[in-house]
Design a protein around this motif. Structure first.
Motif, short mmCIF file in Angstrom:
data_model
loop_
_atom_site.label_atom_id
_atom_site.label_comp_id
_atom_site.label_asym_id
_atom_site.label_seq_id
_atom_site.Cartn_x
_atom_site.Cartn_y
_atom_site.Cartn_z
N LEU A 178 32.20 60.61 -0.93
CA LEU A 178 32.56 59.20 -1.05
C LEU A 178 34.08 59.10 -1.00
CD1 LEU A 178 31.77 56.21 -1.74
CD2 LEU A 178 32.24 56.82 -4.12
N GLU A 179 34.57 58.28 -0.09
CA GLU A 179 36.01 58.05 0.03
C GLU A 179 36.32 56.59 -0.28
OE1 GLU A 179 37.24 61.39 3.38
OE2 GLU A 179 37.14 59.27 3.97
N ALA A 180 37.44 56.38 -0.95
CA ALA A 180 37.92 55.04 -1.26
C ALA A 180 39.22 54.79 -0.51
CB ALA A 180 38.15 54.88 -2.76
N HIS A 181 39.40 53.57 -0.04
CA HIS A 181 40.65 53.21 0.63
C HIS A 181 41.61 52.69 -0.43
CE1 HIS A 181 43.53 51.05 3.20
NE2 HIS A 181 43.15 51.90 4.13
N GLU A 182 42.74 53.37 -0.56
CA GLU A 182 43.71 53.02 -1.57
C GLU A 182 44.95 52.41 -0.94
OE1 GLU A 182 44.52 56.38 -4.02
OE2 GLU A 182 42.48 56.50 -4.80
N ALA A 183 45.26 51.17 -1.36
CA ALA A 183 46.49 50.53 -0.90
C ALA A 183 47.68 51.19 -1.56
CB ALA A 183 46.46 49.03 -1.24
N ARG A 184 48.82 51.13 -0.90
CA ARG A 184 50.04 51.77 -1.41
C ARG A 184 51.14 50.75 -1.55
NH1 ARG A 184 49.20 56.52 2.99
NH2 ARG A 184 47.59 57.70 1.88
N GLY A 185 51.75 50.75 -2.74
CA GLY A 185 52.89 49.88 -2.97
C GLY A 185 52.58 48.41 -2.87
N GLY A 186 51.33 48.02 -3.11
CA GLY A 186 50.97 46.62 -3.03
C GLY A 186 50.73 46.14 -1.62
N ALA A 187 50.83 47.04 -0.64
CA ALA A 187 50.64 46.65 0.75
C ALA A 187 49.19 46.85 1.15
CB ALA A 187 51.55 47.48 1.66
N SER A 188 48.82 46.23 2.25
CA SER A 188 47.44 46.37 2.74
C SER A 188 47.23 47.72 3.39
CB SER A 188 47.12 45.24 3.73
OG SER A 188 48.03 45.27 4.83
N GLU A 189 48.32 48.35 3.86
CA GLU A 189 48.19 49.67 4.45
C GLU A 189 47.92 50.70 3.36
OE1 GLU A 189 50.77 47.70 4.93
OE2 GLU A 189 50.45 46.97 6.97
N GLY A 190 47.23 51.73 3.75
CA GLY A 190 46.93 52.78 2.78
C GLY A 190 46.18 53.90 3.44
N GLY A 191 45.48 54.68 2.66
CA GLY A 191 44.76 55.81 3.22
C GLY A 191 43.45 56.02 2.51
N TRP A 192 42.59 56.85 3.13
CA TRP A 192 41.30 57.19 2.57
C TRP A 192 41.45 58.40 1.66
CZ3 TRP A 192 37.39 53.93 2.86
CH2 TRP A 192 37.36 52.99 3.90
N VAL A 193 40.91 58.28 0.46
CA VAL A 193 41.01 59.34 -0.54
C VAL A 193 39.61 59.72 -1.01
CG1 VAL A 193 41.94 60.00 -2.78
CG2 VAL A 193 43.26 58.49 -1.28
N ALA A 194 39.28 61.01 -0.90
CA ALA A 194 37.96 61.47 -1.33
C ALA A 194 37.86 61.36 -2.86
CB ALA A 194 37.73 62.91 -0.90
N GLN A 195 36.73 60.83 -3.33
CA GLN A 195 36.50 60.65 -4.76
C GLN A 195 35.59 61.75 -5.31
OE1 GLN A 195 38.16 57.91 -6.38
NE2 GLN A 195 39.12 58.10 -4.36
N TYR A 196 34.43 61.91 -4.71
CA TYR A 196 33.53 62.99 -5.11
C TYR A 196 32.62 63.37 -3.96
CZ TYR A 196 30.33 59.06 -6.39
OH TYR A 196 29.56 57.93 -6.40
N ALA A 197 32.07 64.58 -4.06
CA ALA A 197 31.21 65.13 -3.01
C ALA A 197 29.87 65.52 -3.63
CB ALA A 197 31.87 66.35 -2.35
#
Length: 285
Positions: A178-197
């Protein structure tokens, strides 16, 4: 609790739905699954106060009803939340498979982490797609609503974005992450971060009893060493980790503050999280 003392008291669906404020349909369908999932998260906080006090919390259903449903001023961690939620889904007519997962936030490889998280696979009558459901993941990357078990597809669950991907590993069963998309610095841009497998191998109650005891009582477990409490709010997410309270708003902005002393920490839990701290428990260590 010893096996001979375990209760067979039926699960009280009405009391549970009243606790989470659900007034919608009680049907075994996707809309009910999503609605009850989100309502549970909004109503019952995540907390590890039993483990912090040196006790492994009971996973007996009657004890969970007493603590999380009838008590109303307590929460629990993943095994408590998802054991209770699984009973609710089964009472609604869904089929539930109980899973375990490796929490991989910050890990370089899946194999670095043990299986210490409980998640659920929910099946709706007549729907060929099973759903990953999880009301007990103590992180801002947690699901707000269940998502279909479909790879490489982005899902918008309430105010969050998730996707499921396959990851390589040693073993005969397919590994999902499961990956979550995390915004960075309050912006809409961000990246996918794995949460658990996780794999789809079913686990049973005795398995969780062992894992629960280990996580609650191992002196190296983070849950036995510091308070870890989270709550979903109307505008975002609150997390108390040790002596730091972090508020993350829906737009990604983050603010932090620290309680000045034990009294303020207890007041913070009561007012911000709706939790009454057990007498004799020290929060700030």
């Amino acid at each position: 609790m010893a096996d001979s003392a375990r209760t067979t008291t039926p699960f009280d669906l009405g009391a549970y739905l009243d606790r989470i404020g659900w007034e919608g349909e009680r049907r075994p369908d996707a809309a009910t699954l999503r609605g009850v999932h989100l309502a549970h998260l909004r109503a019952i906080p995540f907390e590890n106060l039993d483990a912090l006090g040196g006790t492994a919390p009971s996973l007996d259903l009657a004890d969970l009803m007493a603590k999380l449903v009838h008590g109303r001023r307590r929460g629990g961690y993943c095994y408590e939340h998802n054991t209770l939620f699984a009973a609710a889904l089964e009472a609604l007519g869904l089929r539930v498979t109980r899973l375990t997962a490796r929490v991989v936030v910050g890990a370089d490889r899946v194999e670095e982490r043990p299986r210490t998280h409980m998640a659920l696979l929910a099946e709706i009558p007549g729907d060929p797609r099973p759903y990953l459901a999880d009301v007990g993941f103590g992180a801002i990357g947690s699901l707000l609503e269940p998502v279909p078990l479909t790879a490489d597809t982005e899902f918008h669950d309430a105010s969050r974005r998730h996707r499921l991907v396959h990851v390589p590993h040693r073993g005969p069963l397919e590994m999902w992450a499961l990956e979550a998309h995390e915004a960075r610095g309050g912006a809409s841009e961000g990246g996918w971060v794995a949460q658990y497998a996780f794999t789809l191998e079913p686990f049973e109650q005795p398995d969780y009893e062992v894992i629960n005891w280990h996580i609650a009582t191992n002196p190296r477990s983070p849950f036995s060493r510091r308070p870890y409490v989270q709550r979903l709010t109307a505008d975002g997410h609150l997390l108390l980790d040790g002596d730091r309270l972090t508020e993350t708003r829906a737009d990604g902005t983050v603010t932090e503050r620290r309680p000045a002393d034990e009294t303020e920490a207890r007041r913070m839990l009561a007012e911000d999280f709706g939790i009454d701290v057990p007498e004799g428990l020290t929060l700030l260590r």
